[in-house]
Design a protein around this motif. Sequence first.
Motif, PDB file in Angstrom:
ATOM      1  N   TRP A 145       0.830  -1.206   0.000  1.00 58.50           N
ATOM      2  CA  TRP A 145       0.000   0.000   0.000  1.00 58.50           C
ATOM      3  C   TRP A 145       0.862   1.252   0.000  1.00 58.50           C
ATOM      4  O   TRP A 145       0.505   2.259  -0.620  1.00 58.50           O
ATOM      5  CB  TRP A 145      -0.953   0.006   1.189  1.00 58.50           C
ATOM      6  CG  TRP A 145      -0.286   0.095   2.549  1.00 58.50           C
ATOM      7  CD1 TRP A 145       0.020  -0.942   3.370  1.00 58.50           C
ATOM      8  CD2 TRP A 145       0.153   1.287   3.214  1.00 58.50           C
ATOM      9  NE1 TRP A 145       0.633  -0.489   4.520  1.00 58.50           N
ATOM     10  CE2 TRP A 145       0.709   0.881   4.445  1.00 58.50           C
ATOM     11  CE3 TRP A 145       0.117   2.644   2.907  1.00 58.50           C
ATOM     12  CZ2 TRP A 145       1.245   1.784   5.369  1.00 58.50           C
ATOM     13  CZ3 TRP A 145       0.645   3.549   3.815  1.00 58.50           C
ATOM     14  CH2 TRP A 145       1.193   3.122   5.029  1.00 58.50           C
ATOM     15  N   ALA A 146       2.017   1.201   0.668  1.00 57.92           N
ATOM     16  CA  ALA A 146       2.895   2.367   0.697  1.00 57.92           C
ATOM     17  C   ALA A 146       3.526   2.596  -0.680  1.00 57.92           C
ATOM     18  O   ALA A 146       3.668   3.736  -1.135  1.00 57.92           O
ATOM     19  CB  ALA A 146       3.974   2.178   1.763  1.00 57.92           C
ATOM     20  N   VAL A 147       3.913   1.505  -1.343  1.00 58.19           N
ATOM     21  CA  VAL A 147       4.440   1.627  -2.704  1.00 58.19           C
ATOM     22  C   VAL A 147       3.383   2.221  -3.626  1.00 58.19           C
ATOM     23  O   VAL A 147       3.671   3.118  -4.430  1.00 58.19           O
ATOM     24  CB  VAL A 147       4.907   0.253  -3.229  1.00 58.19           C
ATOM     25  CG1 VAL A 147       5.324   0.353  -4.698  1.00 58.19           C
ATOM     26  CG2 VAL A 147       6.056  -0.288  -2.389  1.00 58.19           C
ATOM     27  N   ALA A 148       2.148   1.731  -3.502  1.00 59.58           N
ATOM     28  CA  ALA A 148       1.066   2.222  -4.361  1.00 59.58           C
ATOM     29  C   ALA A 148       0.836   3.715  -4.160  1.00 59.58           C
ATOM     30  O   ALA A 148       0.680   4.470  -5.131  1.00 59.58           O
ATOM     31  CB  ALA A 148      -0.216   1.445  -4.081  1.00 59.58           C
ATOM     32  N   LEU A 149       0.814   4.175  -2.912  1.00 64.10           N
ATOM     33  CA  LEU A 149       0.607   5.604  -2.641  1.00 64.10           C
ATOM     34  C   LEU A 149       1.792   6.441  -3.129  1.00 64.10           C
ATOM     35  O   LEU A 149       1.605   7.535  -3.675  1.00 64.10           O
ATOM     36  CB  LEU A 149       0.379   5.818  -1.151  1.00 64.10           C
ATOM     37  CG  LEU A 149      -0.974   5.378  -0.592  1.00 64.10           C
ATOM     38  CD1 LEU A 149      -1.037   5.620   0.914  1.00 64.10           C
ATOM     39  CD2 LEU A 149      -2.116   6.119  -1.291  1.00 64.10           C
ATOM     40  N   ALA A 150       3.005   5.927  -2.918  1.00 65.97           N
ATOM     41  CA  ALA A 150       4.184   6.676  -3.359  1.00 65.97           C
ATOM     42  C   ALA A 150       4.213   6.819  -4.870  1.00 65.97           C
ATOM     43  O   ALA A 150       4.509   7.894  -5.411  1.00 65.97           O
ATOM     44  CB  ALA A 150       5.448   5.979  -2.861  1.00 65.97           C
ATOM     45  N   VAL A 151       3.897   5.755  -5.587  1.00 64.44           N
ATOM     46  CA  VAL A 151       3.867   5.803  -7.053  1.00 64.44           C
ATOM     47  C   VAL A 151       2.804   6.789  -7.527  1.00 64.44           C
ATOM     48  O   VAL A 151       3.046   7.608  -8.426  1.00 64.44           O
ATOM     49  CB  VAL A 151       3.612   4.396  -7.631  1.00 64.44           C
ATOM     50  CG1 VAL A 151       3.306   4.472  -9.126  1.00 64.44           C
ATOM     51  CG2 VAL A 151       4.811   3.495  -7.382  1.00 64.44           C
ATOM     52  N   LEU A 152       1.614   6.741  -6.924  1.00 61.76           N
ATOM     53  CA  LEU A 152       0.546   7.659  -7.313  1.00 61.76           C
ATOM     54  C   LEU A 152       0.936   9.107  -7.056  1.00 61.76           C
ATOM     55  O   LEU A 152       0.722   9.985  -7.912  1.00 61.76           O
ATOM     56  CB  LEU A 152      -0.740   7.306  -6.561  1.00 61.76           C
ATOM     57  CG  LEU A 152      -1.961   8.164  -6.882  1.00 61.76           C
ATOM     58  CD1 LEU A 152      -2.355   8.021  -8.347  1.00 61.76           C
ATOM     59  CD2 LEU A 152      -3.133   7.773  -5.982  1.00 61.76           C
ATOM     60  N   ALA A 153       1.521   9.381  -5.889  1.00 60.53           N
ATOM     61  CA  ALA A 153       1.920  10.752  -5.565  1.00 60.53           C
ATOM     62  C   ALA A 153       2.975  11.263  -6.542  1.00 60.53           C
ATOM     63  O   ALA A 153       2.924  12.415  -6.986  1.00 60.53           O
ATOM     64  CB  ALA A 153       2.436  10.808  -4.127  1.00 60.53           C
ATOM     65  N   TRP A 154       3.933  10.405  -6.903  1.00 57.89           N
ATOM     66  CA  TRP A 154       4.988  10.809  -7.829  1.00 57.89           C
ATOM     67  C   TRP A 154       4.413  11.103  -9.213  1.00 57.89           C
ATOM     68  O   TRP A 154       4.745  12.116  -9.832  1.00 57.89           O
ATOM     69  CB  TRP A 154       6.045   9.722  -7.903  1.00 57.89           C
ATOM     70  CG  TRP A 154       7.024   9.882  -9.024  1.00 57.89           C
ATOM     71  CD1 TRP A 154       7.138   9.110 -10.136  1.00 57.89           C
ATOM     72  CD2 TRP A 154       8.049  10.889  -9.149  1.00 57.89           C
ATOM     73  NE1 TRP A 154       8.144   9.549 -10.948  1.00 57.89           N
ATOM     74  CE2 TRP A 154       8.716  10.638 -10.374  1.00 57.89           C
ATOM     75  CE3 TRP A 154       8.444  11.955  -8.361  1.00 57.89           C
ATOM     76  CZ2 TRP A 154       9.775  11.441 -10.813  1.00 57.89           C
ATOM     77  CZ3 TRP A 154       9.497  12.758  -8.805  1.00 57.89           C
ATOM     78  CH2 TRP A 154      10.147  12.502 -10.005  1.00 57.89           C
TER      79      TRP A 154
END
Length: 524
Positions: free
Chosen positions: A12-21
């Motif tokens: 979930w943290a990877v998913a949020l980081a990718v979306l934010a970037w």
Amino acid sequence: MTHASKKNWPTWAVALAVLAWLLCTAWWRPLAVPDEGRYAGVAWEMIRSGDWLTPTLNGLPFFHKPPLFYWLTALSLKTFGLTLWAARLASVFGAWLGAMGLYLLVRRWGGARVAGWSVLVLVTQPFWFGGAQYANLDMLVAGCISAAIVLAAHAVLAREAGQAYRFALWGAYALAGLGLLAKGLIGLVLPGAVIVAWLLLTGRWRAILGLLSLPGLIVLALVAAPWFVAMQRLYPDFFHYFFIYQHFQRFTQTGFNNMHAWWYYLPLMVGLTLPWVPAWLLTVWGPGPGPRQVPSGEAPEAQAVASRSALRWLAWVWMVVILVFFSIPASKLPGYILPALPPLAYLVADTLMQRWPSASAWAPKAWGVAASLMCLVLIGAAVRYDEQSSRPVLPVLQPLLKQGVPLVYVNEFVYDLPFYLAQPGPIPVISNWDDPDLPKHDNDRKELFDAGEFNPTLAPKVLIPKSQWQTWLCQHPRLAVMAPHDVTKSYPELAWQPPVMKLKLWSMWVLDRDDLLAKGLRCP
């Protein structure tokens, strides 16, 4: 849990980081023309008209592409307003879908560390990062194609391992259906071609039969078929135009725009994936697949080697099939090969992990920092040097429209302006629409001409023949005109008054009928 596994980010943290970037600079640039203005404008027209079934361009049925991008963008605009980042959210979603699909596949069958590096390499390629923030259909279909390949490959590997695989397989069929709705037959053909080629080259040909699924076909039909059937019922020529002309004729013929040599995509792919190219070259000329260090908490060595070999074969086949397929037609655009970037990212990441197995190695981190900065610099350069937007005319044009002064385009449709104006209806376009050679050219005017063929009732009110130009001048006391700079050669009345604003691509005139009459305009 071991110390090494604690360092891995949760999914979930990877998913949020990718979306934010991918979202971080989506608000920055004005809409690029014609593509971003065209596709954001079609989505806006769905909201304006309330008709979410038939895509329209300037009020006329627009069947160059299917509706998934327009649906997602219209939903985004309706939720978040007519903002630039909302107009690009469907592309962001496509990039996020492709990146997370790659991450989950590699994490499951290759390990968490190489999965993390794979997604980092992918989203910091300027090609992928920029495509995520470009409001057209290429990134959305790339995400659907990539996710379909990922799910089908996972189904194959899970089936071989004696694990549950049917939901992943049905998901691959569903993503292929979404790919059909995103850009047409390539959403189905390319995932199928990649998976079949991979299975044949790795001696898994029996697995092809295992991928044939009646429930999957039902899912595919339920996802994709209703819209196509509805359009054919409403417009009897739809199937021929969409499938025969837009797919097969445009793929095989040479009379279209953007003509390039067969090798066009090779230097393009190298240039737009900097600074990861040196690492990519290591995958080509470096050592062949071999055992890599497997951190504690990951799969045993033998299983890891087998899984990594399957992933590397998949990545090479995936990338080559996409490149070869889109190198065949003479007409080529950069965004077509976006689906080839996820496998490239995995090959780069896997090579980095072989060359620098230690988590403290500085070289991969330096590449990552340089790539991230390059992405931001290139977006900033686009903001600074792209002067094609029509947005600067808004302070002059909006007060005129509020006063009831009509707006008309001459010769060309200004694609991004309806979005900025939240234009309540179609904008008349005056041009030589009865030119017998017009249907022979692949250009923006032909887009509107083709759209008019599907609504012959509305077309004469939107596509105004040049013969009525003086009638328009005589009927309106004031008239706002947007047109290319050189249009005065064919419409000399525009030379009688200087434009009130001159942009890079267009000029804007505010014509006064009395002034034109004094200078020689003849009205009945």
